[in-house]
Scaffold this active site. Structure first.
Site, PDB file in Angstrom:
ATOM      1  N   ARG A  58     -11.251 -24.919  30.956  1.00 40.08           N
ATOM      2  CA  ARG A  58      -9.933 -25.641  30.738  1.00 40.08           C
ATOM      3  C   ARG A  58     -10.122 -26.839  30.714  1.00 40.08           C
ATOM      4  O   ARG A  58     -10.761 -27.606  31.421  1.00 40.08           O
ATOM      5  CB  ARG A  58      -9.237 -25.009  31.936  1.00 40.08           C
ATOM      6  CG  ARG A  58      -7.888 -25.878  32.032  1.00 40.08           C
ATOM      7  CD  ARG A  58      -6.641 -25.104  32.538  1.00 40.08           C
ATOM      8  NE  ARG A  58      -5.164 -25.831  32.404  1.00 40.08           N
ATOM      9  CZ  ARG A  58      -4.289 -25.623  32.930  1.00 40.08           C
ATOM     10  NH1 ARG A  58      -4.400 -24.879  33.949  1.00 40.08           N
ATOM     11  NH2 ARG A  58      -3.340 -26.497  32.870  1.00 40.08           N
ATOM     12  N   ARG A  83      -4.787 -22.269  27.063  1.00 42.21           N
ATOM     13  CA  ARG A  83      -6.044 -22.435  27.915  1.00 42.21           C
ATOM     14  C   ARG A  83      -6.678 -21.284  28.164  1.00 42.21           C
ATOM     15  O   ARG A  83      -6.263 -20.143  28.143  1.00 42.21           O
ATOM     16  CB  ARG A  83      -5.312 -22.990  29.048  1.00 42.21           C
ATOM     17  CG  ARG A  83      -4.385 -22.010  29.877  1.00 42.21           C
ATOM     18  CD  ARG A  83      -3.292 -22.473  30.853  1.00 42.21           C
ATOM     19  NE  ARG A  83      -2.497 -23.599  30.209  1.00 42.21           N
ATOM     20  CZ  ARG A  83      -1.350 -24.062  30.660  1.00 42.21           C
ATOM     21  NH1 ARG A  83      -1.047 -23.790  31.838  1.00 42.21           N
ATOM     22  NH2 ARG A  83      -0.844 -25.010  30.131  1.00 42.21           N
ATOM     23  N   ASP A  93      -5.748 -20.337  33.569  1.00 37.19           N
ATOM     24  CA  ASP A  93      -4.726 -21.164  34.438  1.00 37.19           C
ATOM     25  C   ASP A  93      -4.544 -20.263  35.789  1.00 37.19           C
ATOM     26  O   ASP A  93      -4.546 -19.080  35.797  1.00 37.19           O
ATOM     27  CB  ASP A  93      -3.669 -21.042  33.605  1.00 37.19           C
ATOM     28  CG  ASP A  93      -2.455 -21.671  34.120  1.00 37.19           C
ATOM     29  OD1 ASP A  93      -2.420 -22.633  34.898  1.00 37.19           O
ATOM     30  OD2 ASP A  93      -1.259 -21.493  34.033  1.00 37.19           O
ATOM     31  N   ASP A 105      -2.658 -20.771  39.437  1.00 39.83           N
ATOM     32  CA  ASP A 105      -1.376 -21.413  40.301  1.00 39.83           C
ATOM     33  C   ASP A 105      -1.392 -20.838  41.663  1.00 39.83           C
ATOM     34  O   ASP A 105      -1.427 -19.242  41.711  1.00 39.83           O
ATOM     35  CB  ASP A 105      -0.315 -21.170  39.518  1.00 39.83           C
ATOM     36  CG  ASP A 105      -0.319 -22.101  38.282  1.00 39.83           C
ATOM     37  OD1 ASP A 105      -0.685 -23.219  38.316  1.00 39.83           O
ATOM     38  OD2 ASP A 105       0.277 -21.471  37.135  1.00 39.83           O
TER      39      ASP A 105
END
Length: 182
Positions: free
Chosen positions: A106, A115, A118, A120
């Site tokens: 990334r 990307r 990812d 989160d």
């Protein structure tokens, strides 16, 4: 940083997330995973295999990419969610997630770019946590079907600590017609 005391779900001790007192306390995190570059499914599976103490994981879902107005179109994403337990405090876990993203190629050019990986942090226990680099609950999670659909699969009753709604209830407020289970 905002000091928000909460109780440890295991022992009931009051925890102050502004200090490093989380050692010896397993924290339960909800993590969102996504990829739309490369062999996304393999990347996501490989990333998940790098975590210890995964207590639940969702199916994979194909979703449309969120793009900035005027930006070029992107390939669809594969998204999912996982619940893990760790003694890492939120900023330590964030660092680990960003290192893992970098290991999978990334590169951060611009917000909402395509990307390879990812990751989160969406939720941690019933905590509200905010610094310049991290906000928990994730500030846009309640608007995103690609987050709520996989999370509702594995944690439908988890309450959003600010909105005081379960994940299943939040899912009812968004259009999930473009989220397709793989």
């Amino acid at each position: 940083m905002q000091d928000v005391p909460s109780a440890c779900p295991e022992c009931g001790d009051t925890l102050d997330y502004s200090r490093e007192v989380l050692q010896d306390h397993l924290m339960k995190y909800a993590i969102a995973l996504g990829s739309n570059l490369g062999d996304s499914r393999t990347i996501l599976e490989s990333a998940l295999n790098r975590f210890e103490n995964i207590i639940a994981r969702s199916s994979w879902y194909q979703t449309k990419a969120v793009t900035l107005p005027g930006s070029s179109s992107q390939p669809d994403y594969i998204n999912g969610a996982a619940i893990l337990e760790t003694e890492l405090e939120p900023l330590e876990l964030l660092t680990k997630l960003q290192q893992l993203e970098a290991e999978f190629g990334r590169v951060r050019y611009q917000r909402w770019d395509a990307r390879t990986l990812d990751l989160d942090i969406l939720l941690v226990d019933d905590v509200v946590f905010q610094t310049e680099t991290l906000e928990i609950p994730h500030p846009r999670m309640s608007d995103r079907a690609f987050v709520l659909v996989p999370l509702a699969e594995i944690a439908p009753d988890w309450k959003h600590p600010v909105l005081n709604c379960s994940i299943a209830e939040l899912l009812q407020t968004v259009d999930a017609s473009d989220v397709r289970k793989l």
